[in-house]
Design a protein around this motif. Structure first.
Motif, PDB file in Angstrom:
ATOM      1  N   HIS A 104       0.845  -1.206   0.000  1.00 41.72           N
ATOM      2  CA  HIS A 104       0.000   0.000   0.000  1.00 41.72           C
ATOM      3  C   HIS A 104       0.880   1.256   0.000  1.00 41.72           C
ATOM      4  CE1 HIS A 104      -3.688   2.302   1.164  1.00 41.72           C
ATOM      5  NE2 HIS A 104      -2.781   3.103   1.683  1.00 41.72           N
ATOM      6  N   HIS A 113       1.742   4.477  -2.813  1.00 41.80           N
ATOM      7  CA  HIS A 113       1.825   5.922  -2.567  1.00 41.80           C
ATOM      8  C   HIS A 113       3.203   6.453  -2.989  1.00 41.80           C
ATOM      9  CE1 HIS A 113      -1.897   6.763  -0.455  1.00 41.80           C
ATOM     10  NE2 HIS A 113      -1.676   5.876   0.479  1.00 41.80           N
ATOM     11  N   GLU A 126      -4.667   7.703  -2.957  1.00 43.38           N
ATOM     12  CA  GLU A 126      -5.167   6.429  -2.444  1.00 43.38           C
ATOM     13  C   GLU A 126      -5.438   5.452  -3.586  1.00 43.38           C
ATOM     14  OE1 GLU A 126      -4.897   5.939   0.667  1.00 43.38           O
ATOM     15  OE2 GLU A 126      -6.098   4.158   1.097  1.00 43.38           O
ATOM     16  N   SER A 153      -2.192   3.639  -4.083  1.00 42.18           N
ATOM     17  CA  SER A 153      -1.850   2.679  -3.031  1.00 42.18           C
ATOM     18  C   SER A 153      -2.766   1.461  -3.097  1.00 42.18           C
ATOM     19  CB  SER A 153      -1.923   3.339  -1.660  1.00 42.18           C
ATOM     20  OG  SER A 153      -3.206   3.864  -1.421  1.00 42.18           O
TER      21      SER A 153
HETATM   22 MG    MG Z   1      -3.169   5.294   2.102  1.00 41.91          MG
END
Ligand code: MG
Length: 491
Positions: free
Chosen positions: A265, A269, A295, A298
């Motif tokens: 994740h 980013h 987001e 990610s």
């Molecule tokens: Mg995040």
């Protein structure tokens, strides 16, 4: 890319703002990773002073005049227009929201954080009520000062996701709510795993760390520009985008999915920041454009790539090399372990099917809070009833219900919907590309990353979120893709 003399002067002045922000990021990263506990006494003061300096430089009269002048110029390039747009957004907040309100909000939220922590420990929402009441009152003032067309909540949404309105969010949830509910119903009848024995298996932290690093190497990161450390709450920070981007991971000792997927994740980013065009570095458009788009990157790496059957098979040798307890499990087991679906109480532990229903609940309550249609003291009951209605589970106390997230104590109201936007956009990218899983199966992550770079990353904040998506994919927040993605995956 910069032709205008006025913009050149703007960038020269802005370089100081950037440098102060850079210092603030290094301090922030250090506070979360290596700083000894009592260091906070100096750090808090230093960071507050730096934040004030940034504000002073932003509001400098000559600087503001230059921005106004540049706005009148013709023939600006897209990058130049982006620079003006982003600076005007920052200025708008400083200029419209009175400094007393900002100060009061900072004071209340720092007290509220302590109150929230205590209230959560005791599972007593009533201890937090006076703080949240005050935060909501002040937030309402912020919304009024910023202005909006249809709903005060829109002014707040826009703080976190430029241009986002309640209408957009309603459109997304009107597709997601029925889509996800019917999928949950089907999964139950098909007997999709709700638990997996690997969830309870303890692990050796050093071994999982070695495995996670190998997986990160497989997805490929630039060694001279990236590092991984350990912190209580995983995060990504662009210290000097795109030259120095860092992530953190946490190892709790049981259920190795957690560090593995939080690393993927955060890597998603980080990749966004790492791939921003170098020519944008140290300018106002030199970082990711919004929380929702961030987001999406990610979630794409974590879920679309990371939780695919192809990825599980691909990284299986790396995991097995370090984790002996996997010997009795097949690669398919890994896939099911990574994709257990179970309605649960805690948002941060939710799987990709149920996750957005947690956000829908928060979105609904936030709107009622902002308009005053609900009293703060009524929130726990509303929360519990809504959990029951959406997910069929009911919190036994406020700690596992209304008190679970830190966001409201921070004063972040209007933030939650960006999580769902991220999921929506990630699924959209998956279908727009069309061959992501084939590339993962071949181990060709470079090609996946090049696609993301071209469509999203390289542009930094040059275009606002909806325009960026329309340019790259021909549409913005279409939730049909997410429902289709989940339906196909959990078939
Ligand atoms: Mg995040």
């Amino acid at each position: 890319m910069i032709n205008s003399e006025t913009i050149k002067q703007i960038l020269e002045h802005y370089r100081v703002v950037w440098a102060l922000g850079h210092a603030g990021s290094v301090m922030g990263w250090d506070s979360e990773t290596y700083m000894p506990e009592e260091g906070i006494k100096g750090r808090a003061v230093a960071r507050a002073e730096i934040a004030q300096l940034i504000q002073r430089f932003m509001l400098d009269e000559k600087f503001v005049k230059l921005i106004e002048k540049a706005e009148e110029e013709r023939d600006l390039t897209d990058v130049e227009r982006g620079i003006i747009r982003v600076l005007k957004r920052d200025l708008r907040f400083y200029q419209r929201v009175p400094p007393e309100v900002v100060r009061e909000l900072a004071k209340v939220t720092s007290e509220a954080f302590v109150a929230w922590r205590g209230a959560k420990e005791k599972a007593r929402f009533d201890l937090f009520v006076p703080y949240l009441e005050r935060i909501v009152e002040l937030t309402r003032v912020v919304a009024e000062k910023l202005g909006y067309e249809e709903h005060p909540y829109d002014a707040l949404l826009d703080l976190y996701e430029e241009g986002l309105t309640s209408r957009d969010v309603e459109a997304v949830f009107s597709v997601l709510e029925p889509g996800v509910k019917s999928l949950l119903y089907k999964l139950e009848s098909r007997g999709w795993p709700r638990r997996h024995p690997l969830e309870d298996v303890p692990y050796d932290k050093a071994k999982v760390e070695a495995a996670v690093m190998e997986v990160l190497e497989f997805v490929g990161y630039p060694k001279a520009r990236f590092r991984v450390d350990v912190s209580p709450h995983p995060f990504t920070v662009g210290i000097a985008t795109p030259f120095d981007v860092r992530i953190t991971v946490r190892y709790r000792g049981v259920d190795f999915r957690e560090p593995l997927f939080s690393a993927l994740h955060e890597y998603g980013h980080a990749l966004y920041e790492l791939n921003i065009d170098e020519s944008l570095a140290m300018t106002p458009v030199g970082s990711g454009v919004s929380l929702g788009i961030h987001e999406s990157q990610s979630r794409f790496m974590e879920n679309v790539v990371g939780r695919s059957r192809e990825f599980a098979a691909k990284i299986s040798p790396n995991l097995r090399k370090h984790l002996d307890f996997l010997a009795k499990y097949a690669d398919d087991d890994l896939f099911y372990y990574f994709n257990v679906v179970r309605p649960s109480l805690i948002r941060t532990e939710a799987d990709e099917v149920t996750y957005n229903l947690h956000i829908l609940l928060r979105y609904r309550l936030e709107r009622l809070m902002v308009t005053g249609e609900v009293k703060i003291s009524q929130l726990p009951e509303l929360w519990n009833n809504e959990m029951d209605r959406l997910l069929g589970v009911r919190p036994r106390n406020d700690a596992e219900g209304v008190l679970q997230d830190i966001h409201w104590a921070h004063g972040s109201i209007g933030y939650f919907p960006t999580y769902t936007l991220g999921n929506v956009v990630a699924a959209m990218i998956y279908y727009k590309h069309g061959k992501i899983r084939e590339l993962v199966a071949k181990g060709n992550l470079a090609s996946v990353k090049e696609y993301l770079r071209e469509k999203i990353h390289r542009w930094g904040s040059v275009y606002p979120p909806k325009e960026l998506l329309s340019r790259g994919f021909g549409e913005a927040y279409n939730a049909e893709y997410l429902v289709k993605y989940l339906d196909e995956k959990y078939r």
